[in-house]
Design a protein around this motif. Sequence first.
Motif, PDB file in Angstrom:
ATOM      1  N   ALA A 365       0.707  -1.216  -0.505  1.00 53.17           N
ATOM      2  CA  ALA A 365      -0.438  -0.128  -0.619  1.00 53.17           C
ATOM      3  C   ALA A 365       0.976   1.477  -0.024  1.00 53.17           C
ATOM      4  CB  ALA A 365      -0.897  -0.041   1.272  1.00 53.17           C
ATOM      5  N   GLY A 366       0.373   2.300  -0.506  1.00 52.95           N
ATOM      6  CA  GLY A 366       1.209   2.905  -0.422  1.00 52.95           C
ATOM      7  C   GLY A 366       0.543   4.155   0.412  1.00 52.95           C
ATOM      8  N   GLN A 367       1.783   5.563   0.453  1.00 47.01           N
ATOM      9  CA  GLN A 367       0.635   6.673   1.254  1.00 47.01           C
ATOM     10  C   GLN A 367      -0.705   6.879   1.710  1.00 47.01           C
ATOM     11  OE1 GLN A 367       1.555  10.697  -0.918  1.00 47.01           O
ATOM     12  NE2 GLN A 367       2.215  11.352   1.181  1.00 47.01           N
ATOM     13  N   LEU A 368      -0.926   6.928   2.701  1.00 43.98           N
ATOM     14  CA  LEU A 368      -1.834   7.023   3.735  1.00 43.98           C
ATOM     15  C   LEU A 368      -2.944   5.469   3.168  1.00 43.98           C
ATOM     16  CD1 LEU A 368      -2.841  10.266   2.352  1.00 43.98           C
ATOM     17  CD2 LEU A 368      -1.678  10.000   4.567  1.00 43.98           C
ATOM     18  N   GLY A 369      -2.370   4.974   3.078  1.00 37.59           N
ATOM     19  CA  GLY A 369      -2.586   3.085   2.645  1.00 37.59           C
ATOM     20  C   GLY A 369      -3.073   2.965   1.621  1.00 37.59           C
ATOM     21  N   PHE A 370      -3.049   4.174   0.758  1.00 38.21           N
ATOM     22  CA  PHE A 370      -4.069   3.738  -0.575  1.00 38.21           C
ATOM     23  C   PHE A 370      -3.352   2.368  -1.181  1.00 38.21           C
ATOM     24  CE2 PHE A 370      -5.163   5.348  -4.786  1.00 38.21           C
ATOM     25  CZ  PHE A 370      -6.508   5.131  -4.969  1.00 38.21           C
ATOM     26  N   ARG A 371      -3.927   1.393  -1.617  1.00 33.05           N
ATOM     27  CA  ARG A 371      -3.862   0.724  -2.712  1.00 33.05           C
ATOM     28  C   ARG A 371      -3.798   1.191  -4.073  1.00 33.05           C
ATOM     29  NH1 ARG A 371      -2.264  -4.026  -0.129  1.00 33.05           N
ATOM     30  NH2 ARG A 371      -1.878  -4.421  -1.742  1.00 33.05           N
ATOM     31  N   PHE A 372      -4.171   2.507  -5.014  1.00 36.37           N
ATOM     32  CA  PHE A 372      -4.464   2.613  -5.714  1.00 36.37           C
ATOM     33  C   PHE A 372      -5.191   2.039  -6.279  1.00 36.37           C
ATOM     34  CE2 PHE A 372      -0.155   4.766  -4.775  1.00 36.37           C
ATOM     35  CZ  PHE A 372      -0.182   6.291  -4.933  1.00 36.37           C
ATOM     36  N   ASP A 373      -6.109   1.252  -6.727  1.00 36.44           N
ATOM     37  CA  ASP A 373      -7.455   0.616  -6.849  1.00 36.44           C
ATOM     38  C   ASP A 373      -8.344   0.608  -7.145  1.00 36.44           C
ATOM     39  OD1 ASP A 373      -8.070   1.037  -4.302  1.00 36.44           O
ATOM     40  OD2 ASP A 373      -8.147  -1.366  -3.313  1.00 36.44           O
ATOM     41  N   ARG A 374      -8.922   1.400  -7.110  1.00 33.86           N
ATOM     42  CA  ARG A 374      -9.848   2.850  -7.445  1.00 33.86           C
ATOM     43  C   ARG A 374      -9.469   3.961  -7.798  1.00 33.86           C
ATOM     44  NH1 ARG A 374     -11.559   6.189  -3.177  1.00 33.86           N
ATOM     45  NH2 ARG A 374     -10.844   5.148  -1.018  1.00 33.86           N
ATOM     46  N   SER A 375     -10.411   5.052  -8.723  1.00 37.95           N
ATOM     47  CA  SER A 375     -10.006   6.123  -9.999  1.00 37.95           C
ATOM     48  C   SER A 375     -10.357   7.012  -9.190  1.00 37.95           C
ATOM     49  CB  SER A 375     -10.248   5.874 -11.268  1.00 37.95           C
ATOM     50  OG  SER A 375     -11.538   6.339 -11.081  1.00 37.95           O
ATOM     51  N   GLY A 376      -9.659   8.324  -9.561  1.00 37.12           N
ATOM     52  CA  GLY A 376     -10.688   9.783  -8.988  1.00 37.12           C
ATOM     53  C   GLY A 376     -11.824   9.559 -10.050  1.00 37.12           C
ATOM     54  N   TYR A 377     -12.227  11.096  -9.774  1.00 39.63           N
ATOM     55  CA  TYR A 377     -13.281  10.639 -10.708  1.00 39.63           C
ATOM     56  C   TYR A 377     -13.691  12.316 -11.719  1.00 39.63           C
ATOM     57  CZ  TYR A 377     -14.517  15.069  -7.688  1.00 39.63           C
ATOM     58  OH  TYR A 377     -14.659  16.673  -7.286  1.00 39.63           O
ATOM     59  N   ARG A 378     -14.179  12.094 -12.346  1.00 37.38           N
ATOM     60  CA  ARG A 378     -14.752  12.510 -14.037  1.00 37.38           C
ATOM     61  C   ARG A 378     -13.796  13.649 -14.423  1.00 37.38           C
ATOM     62  NH1 ARG A 378     -20.020  12.875 -17.228  1.00 37.38           N
ATOM     63  NH2 ARG A 378     -20.446  13.777 -15.281  1.00 37.38           N
ATOM     64  N   VAL A 379     -13.271  14.122 -15.198  1.00 36.99           N
ATOM     65  CA  VAL A 379     -12.815  15.835 -15.632  1.00 36.99           C
ATOM     66  C   VAL A 379     -12.436  15.880 -16.702  1.00 36.99           C
ATOM     67  CG1 VAL A 379     -11.049  15.582 -14.122  1.00 36.99           C
ATOM     68  CG2 VAL A 379     -10.533  14.442 -16.006  1.00 36.99           C
ATOM     69  N   PRO A 380     -12.896  17.180 -17.674  1.00 34.15           N
ATOM     70  CA  PRO A 380     -13.436  17.523 -19.142  1.00 34.15           C
ATOM     71  C   PRO A 380     -12.190  16.579 -19.553  1.00 34.15           C
ATOM     72  CG  PRO A 380     -13.518  19.320 -17.767  1.00 34.15           C
ATOM     73  CD  PRO A 380     -12.900  18.610 -16.783  1.00 34.15           C
ATOM     74  N   ALA A 381     -12.449  16.042 -20.931  1.00 36.64           N
ATOM     75  CA  ALA A 381     -11.259  15.902 -21.701  1.00 36.64           C
ATOM     76  C   ALA A 381     -11.710  16.202 -22.808  1.00 36.64           C
ATOM     77  CB  ALA A 381     -10.945  14.329 -21.768  1.00 36.64           C
ATOM     78  N   ILE A 382     -11.127  16.801 -24.380  1.00 38.20           N
ATOM     79  CA  ILE A 382     -11.577  17.094 -25.463  1.00 38.20           C
ATOM     80  C   ILE A 382     -10.890  16.752 -26.551  1.00 38.20           C
ATOM     81  CG2 ILE A 382     -11.881  19.201 -26.816  1.00 38.20           C
ATOM     82  CD1 ILE A 382     -13.620  20.203 -24.307  1.00 38.20           C
ATOM     83  N   ILE A 383     -10.695  15.792 -27.414  1.00 34.78           N
ATOM     84  CA  ILE A 383     -10.146  15.868 -28.401  1.00 34.78           C
ATOM     85  C   ILE A 383     -10.295  17.222 -29.733  1.00 34.78           C
ATOM     86  CG2 ILE A 383     -11.265  14.272 -29.688  1.00 34.78           C
ATOM     87  CD1 ILE A 383      -7.979  12.449 -30.760  1.00 34.78           C
ATOM     88  N   VAL A 384      -9.160  17.411 -30.901  1.00 38.12           N
ATOM     89  CA  VAL A 384      -9.118  18.855 -31.669  1.00 38.12           C
ATOM     90  C   VAL A 384      -8.117  17.939 -32.747  1.00 38.12           C
ATOM     91  CG1 VAL A 384      -8.721  21.052 -32.723  1.00 38.12           C
ATOM     92  CG2 VAL A 384      -9.670  20.659 -29.904  1.00 38.12           C
ATOM     93  N   SER A 385      -8.984  17.727 -33.991  1.00 42.22           N
ATOM     94  CA  SER A 385      -8.208  17.399 -35.020  1.00 42.22           C
ATOM     95  C   SER A 385      -8.974  17.767 -35.883  1.00 42.22           C
ATOM     96  CB  SER A 385      -8.022  16.141 -34.725  1.00 42.22           C
ATOM     97  OG  SER A 385      -7.378  15.183 -35.943  1.00 42.22           O
TER      98      SER A 385
END
Length: 505
Positions: A365-385
């Motif tokens: 387990a990493g810092q603060l006991g977190f195992r990096f087995d769940r993600s953060g929540y949504r952010v904007p993401a855009i592709i321009v082409s």
Amino acid sequence: MAPERANAMDHVVLVLFENRSFDNLLGRLYQPGEVPSFEGVIGKDLSNPIPPWAEHGAERKVVPYAVADDMDSPNPDPGEEYQHTNTQLFNILDGTNRFKDATEMVAPYNAPAEGQVPTMDGFVTDYISFLTVELGRQPTYDEYRQIMTGYTPEQVPVISGIARGFGVFDHWFSEVPSQTLTNRAFWTSATASGYVVNRPMSNFMHNNHAETIFDRLELHGKTWKVYVLEPDSVSFTGMVHMARLRGRFGTHFVPFTEFERDAAEGTLPDFSLIEPNLLAGHGDYHPAFARALLPGFEVPIDPPSSILAGEAFLARIYHATQSARSSAGSNTFNTTLFIGWDEPGGTYDHVPPGPVPPPDPSAPAGQLGFRFDRSGYRVPAIIVSPWVEQGAVFTDEYRHTSMIATLREVWGLGAPLTARDAAARTFHHVLSLEVPRHPDTWPEITALPVPEFQMARVAAGQAFCALGKHLCHGLLHHAQQSGMTVPGAPSDPDAEVSPALALDL
């Protein structure tokens, strides 16, 4: 020679902004039925409960989701650390952690039980608790209701106009339920070496030895640069990966004006990473930091309206890409611009994130006991082409490491960096048009005016943000470890570092 779709990703430009959720910036991008599918907020009964211990407004029971009243919302900036994000996602706030700064919170840091599904109903709870620390008193209803607001396309015409004009990902998730540095590390190395929170930044500067996408690019003969918006002379990407990239600081990390020149002259590298001015907190969309840092005092650290400066900066990047018409080298037709965010920063979103594979399943387990087995929540993401259909919405689940996975696949960069990018979905198939859209037909983008006082303060080095504070502590620690004498440095390692000292560092 006619442009070919096979060359659409010969050059990739990635710009990473700060601390906005998908709902906060793009939740009202499309009306219901306007496109086949869009996971926004219009027509939904979204709210968060008010905790019974709130001194103001508890009788209202809930705070409904609404439109932001001004361009400074939420102000102050909400908590973004792992401890705060846990409360926001699961509405878990251990009694001992109520009205505490993240650095004062104790284990298990408001963490959920294994396998617990996020309810997305703890944003009000966390913001009231956080504001009580910030303000030295419990906030009023009007103060804490800010956390349940987002912007309309008319308020943020640049990001909205570009999103509607090209392709938007409405299920793009941040990698870690925490703050900036760990999520930026995942964008560029698919791991954060076990680190979860920003401070102390020396953790990243000295102990993050993970392979980066930049190492992999060089190994396969690809070129890259990191462009940093002036007047910030420090790259946070460089600081996060200092152990690997320090030898490239003088050659591969350059001012943003060089991006505009390289785009015009057709000399962009294969991969460009653009950083806003993160030291002063402007040009990055980051919420204002902070209206009241000390009880009873107004501290002029981070002027408001950075969302408008972010809009103005994004317009510059868009126009530089749109006008790149070189007949040799990079140009509009062989360059893909990707607009992303590091993390949502405590701003509200209604879509729960799911489980993900740890970068290294065998690691402890990493810092603060977190195992990096769940993600953060949504952010904007855009592709321009020119190869992306206007008004496209991509509804599959993506995340930051989708960039690394895509570059590996398109450019033949070899095996995954970690188990996280090995599992990430690639996105190059969205460049699907048979005939490219000529840049003269692209949407016209105009930013709203940025307050003059704000830009003057940034240029003078008088503005300073939370992330800038973390950087300065990291730089001070690094200087002292290197045996340097730093005139004016505070003796207390936790003391504030002034903007003037920060620039010297």
